[in-house]
Design an enzyme around this catalytic site. Structure first.
Site, PDB file in Angstrom:
ATOM      1  N   LYS A 116      33.351  98.675  98.122  1.00  0.00           N
ATOM      2  CA  LYS A 116      34.628  99.333  97.838  1.00  0.00           C
ATOM      3  C   LYS A 116      34.748  99.534  96.334  1.00  0.00           C
ATOM      4  CE  LYS A 116      39.631  98.883  98.589  1.00  0.00           C
ATOM      5  NZ  LYS A 116      40.683  98.038  99.182  1.00  0.00           N
ATOM      6  N   LYS A 159      33.426 102.663 100.891  1.00  0.00           N
ATOM      7  CA  LYS A 159      34.688 103.321 100.560  1.00  0.00           C
ATOM      8  C   LYS A 159      34.750 103.576  99.058  1.00  0.00           C
ATOM      9  CE  LYS A 159      39.706 102.620 100.769  1.00  0.00           C
ATOM     10  NZ  LYS A 159      40.801 101.704 101.139  1.00  0.00           N
TER      11      LYS A 159
END
Length: 328
Positions: A197, A250
């Site tokens: 992330k 992500k």
């Protein structure tokens, strides 16, 4: 004439729509998608997110209608994010037995028991400061935050969540959550780790939707530097060793190279998160008539599957399900 035999005629396999379909290598399926939903306190609340046209904050009394549409479209999974007003320094509503996500999960699992409910496991939506953990000296305390994240995961599993998805990026979060789930009797509940992330500028609209903008500083001390590729492999390797069952990358679109690296190096299911900024850019361009929204969305989501994603978390999931039905 002999010169014509010196090159390959690749166009033979592109000669018609049926021919192209016959040899297509990458496919989107409705069941590949996880649909994000924002659950808000109150009654009869349906707030469209200004920066995300078509995405709503929904109160519990309206949630089932939206979930029913998702279910009838053939989407197999949803992921819940909570929106609350009563926040505190440690985000205690995140691990409350009667928290908004816990209540939403119970409600939906009662009505749609076979729908997979993924619970986002973080504190940022519930803390008064908007960070993903406990703050000491203007910094997030990693280990103290882990204790609260473990409590959150257990409370979500107790409410009926099928999958726990920790998004906080604290070191060791998979290990601590796995141990807590196992000790509480939830050893069969998988962890969908936000393993990779990045500290991305693509999250802005989500923070509007979830009311989770940090009140000071940023998240760069715990989310990853967008310039780093090898670090992503180290992060994913740690989560695999700690017991993760899925690996999320992500954002997805600007990190397709990283997505491919994760796919090539690990044999767990890989999830691409088609994040809010990616959604909002397409919606803005479509509203101005600058793009063919359907064609562009299908192309970019296909790129995520082609790069190695098994599943995609996307705000476009309902639209894609409808488009795929049209093509059946």
């Amino acid at each position: 004439m002999s010169q014509l035999n010196t090159f390959k005629r690749h166009r033979r396999l592109r000669s018609s729509a049926f021919m192209r379909s016959l040899v297509r290598e990458t496919h989107l399926r409705t069941e590949d998608f996880i649909f994000p939903m924002f659950v808000i306190e109150g009654e009869n609340v349906k707030n469209e997110v200004p920066s995300m046209p078509g995405v709503y904050q929904l109160s519990l009394d309206l949630l089932l209608d939206e979930v029913r549409e998702v279910y009838e479209l053939g989407i197999k999974s949803v992921i819940f994010f909570g929106v609350i007003s009563d926040k505190d320094e440690i985000g205690s509503e995140a691990f409350s037995d009667n928290g908004i996500i816990q209540e939403a999960t119970r409600l939906v699992k009662k009505e749609f028991p076979d729908l997979l409910v993924v619970a986002d496991t973080c504190l940022c939506e519930y803390t008064s400061h908007g960070h993903c953990g406990v703050i000491h000296n203007h910094d997030v305390d990693n280990d103290e935050s882990l204790e609260l994240l473990a409590k959150t995961a257990v409370s979500q599993a107790a409410a009926g969540a099928d999958i726990i998805a920790p998004s906080n990026m604290m070191d060791g979060f998979v290990s601590v959550i796995r141990e807590a789930l196992d000790e509480a009797g939830y050893s069969n509940i998988p962890i969908m780790s936000y393993a990779v992330k990045y500290a991305s500028a693509f999250y802005g609209p989500f923070r509007d939707a979830a009311d989770s903008t940090p009140q000071f500083g940023d998240r760069k001390t715990y989310q990853m530097d967008p310039a780093n590729r090898l670090e992503a492999l180290r992060e994913a390797e740690s989560d695999v060793a700690e017991g993760a069952d899925f690996l999320i990358v992500k954002p997805a679109l600007s990190y397709l190279d990283v997505l491919r690296e994760v796919r090539d190096n690990f044999n767990l299911p890989v999830v691409a998160y088609n994040v809010s900024g990616e959604y909002s850019m397409v919606k803005a361009a479509a509203q101005n008539g600058w793009i063919d929204e359907k064609a562009l969305v299908l192309e970019k989501l296909t790129s995520m599957k082609r790069a190695g994603a098994d599943l995609i978390i996307s705000y476009f999931a309902k639209d894609v399900a409808k488009w795929l039905k049209e093509n059946e």
